[in-house]
Design a protein around this motif. Structure first.
Motif, PDB file in Angstrom:
ATOM      1  N   GLY A 132     -14.278  24.122  -5.160  1.00  0.00           N
ATOM      2  CA  GLY A 132     -15.017  23.040  -4.516  1.00  0.00           C
ATOM      3  C   GLY A 132     -15.524  23.523  -3.173  1.00  0.00           C
ATOM      4  N   LEU A 133     -16.458  22.792  -2.589  1.00  0.00           N
ATOM      5  CA  LEU A 133     -17.076  23.235  -1.337  1.00  0.00           C
ATOM      6  C   LEU A 133     -17.198  22.071  -0.363  1.00  0.00           C
ATOM      7  CD1 LEU A 133     -18.509  25.438   0.312  1.00  0.00           C
ATOM      8  CD2 LEU A 133     -20.626  24.811  -0.866  1.00  0.00           C
ATOM      9  N   VAL A 134     -16.606  22.261   0.817  1.00  0.00           N
ATOM     10  CA  VAL A 134     -16.730  21.309   1.922  1.00  0.00           C
ATOM     11  C   VAL A 134     -17.414  22.023   3.073  1.00  0.00           C
ATOM     12  CG1 VAL A 134     -15.485  19.939   3.647  1.00  0.00           C
ATOM     13  CG2 VAL A 134     -14.698  19.968   1.262  1.00  0.00           C
ATOM     14  N   ILE A 135     -18.472  21.432   3.588  1.00  0.00           N
ATOM     15  CA  ILE A 135     -19.130  21.996   4.777  1.00  0.00           C
ATOM     16  C   ILE A 135     -18.823  21.085   5.958  1.00  0.00           C
ATOM     17  CG2 ILE A 135     -20.959  23.156   3.478  1.00  0.00           C
ATOM     18  CD1 ILE A 135     -22.805  20.834   4.125  1.00  0.00           C
ATOM     19  N   TYR A 136     -18.725  21.682   7.125  1.00  0.00           N
ATOM     20  CA  TYR A 136     -18.374  20.870   8.287  1.00  0.00           C
ATOM     21  C   TYR A 136     -18.947  21.476   9.562  1.00  0.00           C
ATOM     22  CZ  TYR A 136     -14.824  24.366   9.536  1.00  0.00           C
ATOM     23  OH  TYR A 136     -14.185  25.535   9.897  1.00  0.00           O
ATOM     24  N   ALA A 137     -19.137  20.599  10.507  1.00  0.00           N
ATOM     25  CA  ALA A 137     -19.472  20.954  11.896  1.00  0.00           C
ATOM     26  C   ALA A 137     -18.776  19.880  12.729  1.00  0.00           C
ATOM     27  CB  ALA A 137     -20.974  20.981  12.116  1.00  0.00           C
ATOM     28  N   GLY A 138     -19.564  18.924  13.292  1.00  0.00           N
ATOM     29  CA  GLY A 138     -18.928  17.808  13.987  1.00  0.00           C
ATOM     30  C   GLY A 138     -18.248  16.857  13.022  1.00  0.00           C
ATOM     31  N   GLN A 166     -26.270  17.087  11.195  1.00  0.00           N
ATOM     32  CA  GLN A 166     -26.897  16.900  12.497  1.00  0.00           C
ATOM     33  C   GLN A 166     -25.874  16.860  13.629  1.00  0.00           C
ATOM     34  OE1 GLN A 166     -30.227  16.985  12.891  1.00  0.00           O
ATOM     35  NE2 GLN A 166     -30.311  17.333  10.666  1.00  0.00           N
ATOM     36  N   SER A 167     -24.672  16.370  13.321  1.00  0.00           N
ATOM     37  CA  SER A 167     -23.634  16.258  14.350  1.00  0.00           C
ATOM     38  C   SER A 167     -22.985  17.614  14.568  1.00  0.00           C
ATOM     39  CB  SER A 167     -22.579  15.229  13.911  1.00  0.00           C
ATOM     40  OG  SER A 167     -21.532  15.165  14.852  1.00  0.00           O
ATOM     41  N   GLN A 168     -23.320  18.262  15.671  1.00  0.00           N
ATOM     42  CA  GLN A 168     -22.769  19.592  15.950  1.00  0.00           C
ATOM     43  C   GLN A 168     -21.387  19.488  16.576  1.00  0.00           C
ATOM     44  OE1 GLN A 168     -23.787  22.806  15.184  1.00  0.00           O
ATOM     45  NE2 GLN A 168     -25.128  21.641  13.821  1.00  0.00           N
ATOM     46  N   GLY A 169     -20.741  20.645  16.709  1.00  0.00           N
ATOM     47  CA  GLY A 169     -19.350  20.692  17.128  1.00  0.00           C
ATOM     48  C   GLY A 169     -18.551  21.328  15.999  1.00  0.00           C
ATOM     49  N   THR A 170     -17.238  21.356  16.134  1.00  0.00           N
ATOM     50  CA  THR A 170     -16.393  21.930  15.087  1.00  0.00           C
ATOM     51  C   THR A 170     -15.111  21.120  14.982  1.00  0.00           C
ATOM     52  OG1 THR A 170     -17.243  24.142  15.620  1.00  0.00           O
ATOM     53  CG2 THR A 170     -15.286  24.027  14.239  1.00  0.00           C
ATOM     54  N   ASP A 171     -14.980  20.349  13.895  1.00  0.00           N
ATOM     55  CA  ASP A 171     -13.791  19.521  13.686  1.00  0.00           C
ATOM     56  C   ASP A 171     -13.034  20.087  12.484  1.00  0.00           C
ATOM     57  OD1 ASP A 171     -11.849  17.624  13.475  1.00  0.00           O
ATOM     58  OD2 ASP A 171     -13.209  15.901  13.584  1.00  0.00           O
ATOM     59  N   ILE A 196     -13.276  28.771   6.541  1.00  0.00           N
ATOM     60  CA  ILE A 196     -14.068  29.824   7.183  1.00  0.00           C
ATOM     61  C   ILE A 196     -14.571  29.288   8.512  1.00  0.00           C
ATOM     62  CG2 ILE A 196     -16.072  31.326   6.950  1.00  0.00           C
ATOM     63  CD1 ILE A 196     -15.805  31.001   3.923  1.00  0.00           C
ATOM     64  N   THR A 197     -14.214  29.971   9.588  1.00  0.00           N
ATOM     65  CA  THR A 197     -14.542  29.468  10.917  1.00  0.00           C
ATOM     66  C   THR A 197     -14.544  30.605  11.927  1.00  0.00           C
ATOM     67  OG1 THR A 197     -13.858  27.876  12.631  1.00  0.00           O
ATOM     68  CG2 THR A 197     -12.115  28.997  11.416  1.00  0.00           C
ATOM     69  N   ASP A 198     -15.059  30.304  13.115  1.00  0.00           N
ATOM     70  CA  ASP A 198     -14.961  31.258  14.217  1.00  0.00           C
ATOM     71  C   ASP A 198     -13.865  30.838  15.199  1.00  0.00           C
ATOM     72  OD1 ASP A 198     -16.150  29.078  15.448  1.00  0.00           O
ATOM     73  OD2 ASP A 198     -18.125  30.006  15.549  1.00  0.00           O
ATOM     74  N   GLY A 199     -13.096  29.818  14.794  1.00  0.00           N
ATOM     75  CA  GLY A 199     -11.938  29.414  15.582  1.00  0.00           C
ATOM     76  C   GLY A 199     -12.219  28.435  16.694  1.00  0.00           C
ATOM     77  N   HIS A 202     -13.248  21.866  18.490  1.00  0.00           N
ATOM     78  CA  HIS A 202     -13.594  20.992  19.606  1.00  0.00           C
ATOM     79  C   HIS A 202     -12.848  19.660  19.565  1.00  0.00           C
ATOM     80  CE1 HIS A 202     -17.733  23.220  19.813  1.00  0.00           C
ATOM     81  NE2 HIS A 202     -16.713  23.967  20.212  1.00  0.00           N
ATOM     82  N   GLU A 203     -12.180  19.361  18.458  1.00  0.00           N
ATOM     83  CA  GLU A 203     -11.552  18.054  18.307  1.00  0.00           C
ATOM     84  C   GLU A 203     -10.020  18.111  18.337  1.00  0.00           C
ATOM     85  OE1 GLU A 203     -13.449  15.460  18.376  1.00  0.00           O
ATOM     86  OE2 GLU A 203     -15.292  16.650  18.289  1.00  0.00           O
ATOM     87  N   GLY A 204      -9.414  19.252  18.020  1.00  0.00           N
ATOM     88  CA  GLY A 204      -7.960  19.367  18.013  1.00  0.00           C
ATOM     89  C   GLY A 204      -7.343  18.843  16.716  1.00  0.00           C
ATOM     90  N   GLN A 205      -6.024  18.831  16.647  1.00  0.00           N
ATOM     91  CA  GLN A 205      -5.222  18.326  15.525  1.00  0.00           C
ATOM     92  C   GLN A 205      -5.327  19.202  14.272  1.00  0.00           C
ATOM     93  OE1 GLN A 205      -6.516  14.251  15.005  1.00  0.00           O
ATOM     94  NE2 GLN A 205      -5.131  13.522  16.604  1.00  0.00           N
ATOM     95  N   ALA A 206      -5.917  20.373  14.382  1.00  0.00           N
ATOM     96  CA  ALA A 206      -6.043  21.248  13.216  1.00  0.00           C
ATOM     97  C   ALA A 206      -4.679  21.716  12.730  1.00  0.00           C
ATOM     98  CB  ALA A 206      -6.926  22.445  13.562  1.00  0.00           C
ATOM     99  N   LEU A 207      -3.759  21.987  13.668  1.00  0.00           N
ATOM    100  CA  LEU A 207      -2.426  22.444  13.286  1.00  0.00           C
ATOM    101  C   LEU A 207      -1.664  21.367  12.512  1.00  0.00           C
ATOM    102  CD1 LEU A 207      -1.309  24.316  16.548  1.00  0.00           C
ATOM    103  CD2 LEU A 207      -2.226  25.290  14.429  1.00  0.00           C
ATOM    104  N   ASP A 208      -1.817  20.116  12.939  1.00  0.00           N
ATOM    105  CA  ASP A 208      -1.140  19.013  12.258  1.00  0.00           C
ATOM    106  C   ASP A 208      -1.647  18.863  10.824  1.00  0.00           C
ATOM    107  OD1 ASP A 208       0.293  18.499  14.552  1.00  0.00           O
ATOM    108  OD2 ASP A 208      -1.097  16.958  15.284  1.00  0.00           O
ATOM    109  N   MET A 209      -2.966  18.992  10.625  1.00  0.00           N
ATOM    110  CA  MET A 209      -3.522  18.846   9.284  1.00  0.00           C
ATOM    111  C   MET A 209      -3.139  20.024   8.397  1.00  0.00           C
ATOM    112  SD  MET A 209      -4.763  15.921   9.101  1.00  0.00           S
ATOM    113  CE  MET A 209      -5.129  16.235   7.378  1.00  0.00           C
ATOM    114  N   ALA A 210      -3.058  21.212   8.962  1.00  0.00           N
ATOM    115  CA  ALA A 210      -2.616  22.375   8.186  1.00  0.00           C
ATOM    116  C   ALA A 210      -1.179  22.187   7.740  1.00  0.00           C
ATOM    117  CB  ALA A 210      -2.759  23.646   9.012  1.00  0.00           C
ATOM    118  N   GLN A 211      -0.335  21.628   8.614  1.00  0.00           N
ATOM    119  CA  GLN A 211       1.054  21.330   8.272  1.00  0.00           C
ATOM    120  C   GLN A 211       1.118  20.278   7.159  1.00  0.00           C
ATOM    121  OE1 GLN A 211       3.854  22.793   9.493  1.00  0.00           O
ATOM    122  NE2 GLN A 211       5.108  21.548   8.103  1.00  0.00           N
ATOM    123  N   ALA A 212       0.228  19.281   7.218  1.00  0.00           N
ATOM    124  CA  ALA A 212       0.189  18.249   6.185  1.00  0.00           C
ATOM    125  C   ALA A 212      -0.209  18.840   4.830  1.00  0.00           C
ATOM    126  CB  ALA A 212      -0.797  17.147   6.587  1.00  0.00           C
TER     127      ALA A 212
END
Length: 344
Positions: A132-138, A166-171, A196-199, A202-212
């Motif tokens: 499956g494929l999910v694309i993301y920015a903001g 259109q919504s830029q950023g990285t969540d 796939i990311t450059d790390g 901008h929003e945080g909580q990535a560690l919590d979601m990875a743990q989930a």
């Protein structure tokens, strides 16, 4: 919907009018030869067992059979065919960062182009797996639901660009959450999120979601694209991205963040640079995952219809063989072909 899989064979139908023309000329020549013997009616009475109509019927039966045989070769197809298959494989959701920072060229030809190529090569090695494929920015967006249709997966991969969101950023957290909800429920196969990311988060909580994800039995692999030195961001118009003060924006790979997310998600961090090392490491890690039985629905837009035409060809040939050019004495009294009565 109706179509021919091999329409090139339909050009063979041009043989049919040629055959008809030859037959008409042959019949004309035959009548001329009969007239040489005398009156045409008397000659026919002398050949009482010969039925011209039978010959014509046999010819048209053979012509129709040949035309239908050509149609069989062209493979007529119609409708939709759906089949279910049980396979041994894994499920992988690819989360592709398409923020403007992925246009940086510290990895050639760009971070985004390199990532797309890496994923396409990975899909080429899939056999019984789902992707499956999910694309993301903001914000994240499901570009392709979980499927075993690798052709569609690669097609959607080609069309990815930062202009899709259109919504830029990285969540990253939102992308992982959407990926978790995109897997097939109750599937026993191994599940992986390939982020796939450059790390830049901008929003945080990535560690919590990875743990989930880890708690749900889903491994999170991080592909860090770029260099710690960084690069300017070349936009589609040829200009470099600048900040509010007019300074050129330099984007750098945040390896520490990538490693932390991979560790929290019980996965592996893989650095993507200008070599093929990342490709090999990713393939090796995917190969180690536990495979399980998965039911796949396989759609075929067109179902074969040549079988019915082939049966009709066989029937026509059988009838043609049964009909004799000379009158069959067994069926003589039936007069199916309207043999004229003798005159006295």
């Amino acid at each position: 919907m109706f179509r021919f899989e091999n329409p090139i064979f339909l050009y063979l139908l041009l043989i049919i009018p040629v055959m008809v023309m030859v037959r008409l000329l042959s019949d004309r020549h035959r009548r001329r030869r009969i007239r040489r013997f005398g009156d045409e009616v008397l000659v026919k009475q002398m050949m009482e067992d010969v039925s011209p109509l039978r010959g014509k019927v046999k010819f048209w039966l053979l012509t129709a059979a040949l035309a239908l045989l050509i149609v069989v070769l062209a493979r007529p197809q119609m409708g939709t065919r759906i089949s279910r298959e049980t396979r041994q494989g894994i499920e992988a959701i690819i989360c592709m960062d398409i923020s403007n920072s992925m246009l940086a060229t510290d990895v050639a030809p760009s971070r985004l182009a390199k990532s797309k190529l890496l994923v396409e090569n990975m899909i080429d090695k899939f056999v019984n797996d789902k992707v499956g494929l999910v694309i993301y920015a903001g914000v994240p967006f499901v570009q392709l639901p979980i499927t075993s249709d690798y052709v569609s997966a690669k097609m959607f991969m080609h069309s990815i660009s930062p202009s899709l969101i259109q919504s830029q950023g990285t969540d990253i957290a939102a992308a992982i959450k959407m990926a978790i909800n995109s897997f097939t429920p109750d599937e026993k196969a191994g599940k992986a999120i390939i982020l796939i990311t450059d790390g830049e988060d901008h929003e945080g909580q990535a560690l919590d979601m990875a743990q989930a994800a880890k708690e749900k039995g889903i491994r999170v692999f991080i592909l860090g694209v770029g260099t710690t030195k960084g690069s300017a961001i070349r936009m589609s118009d040829g200009h470099y991205l600048t900040d509010n003060s007019g300074q050129t924006v330099i984007t750098r790979l945040n390896e520490d963040m990538c490693k932390e997310i991979a560790a929290a998600g019980s996965g592996t961090y893989i650095h993507v640079d200008n070599t093929s090392v990342a490709q090999q490491r990713l393939d090796d890690e995917i190969a180690k995952m536990q495979k399980g039985e998965m039911e796949s629905i396989v759609y075929s837009e067109y179902a074969e219809q040549f079988q019915a035409v082939a049966i009709l060809v066989i029937l026509l040939l059988i009838i043609e063989v049964i009909i004799l050019e000379r009158e069959n004495h067994v069926f003589k009294r039936m007069k199916l072909f309207g043999k004229k009565q003798k005159t006295t």
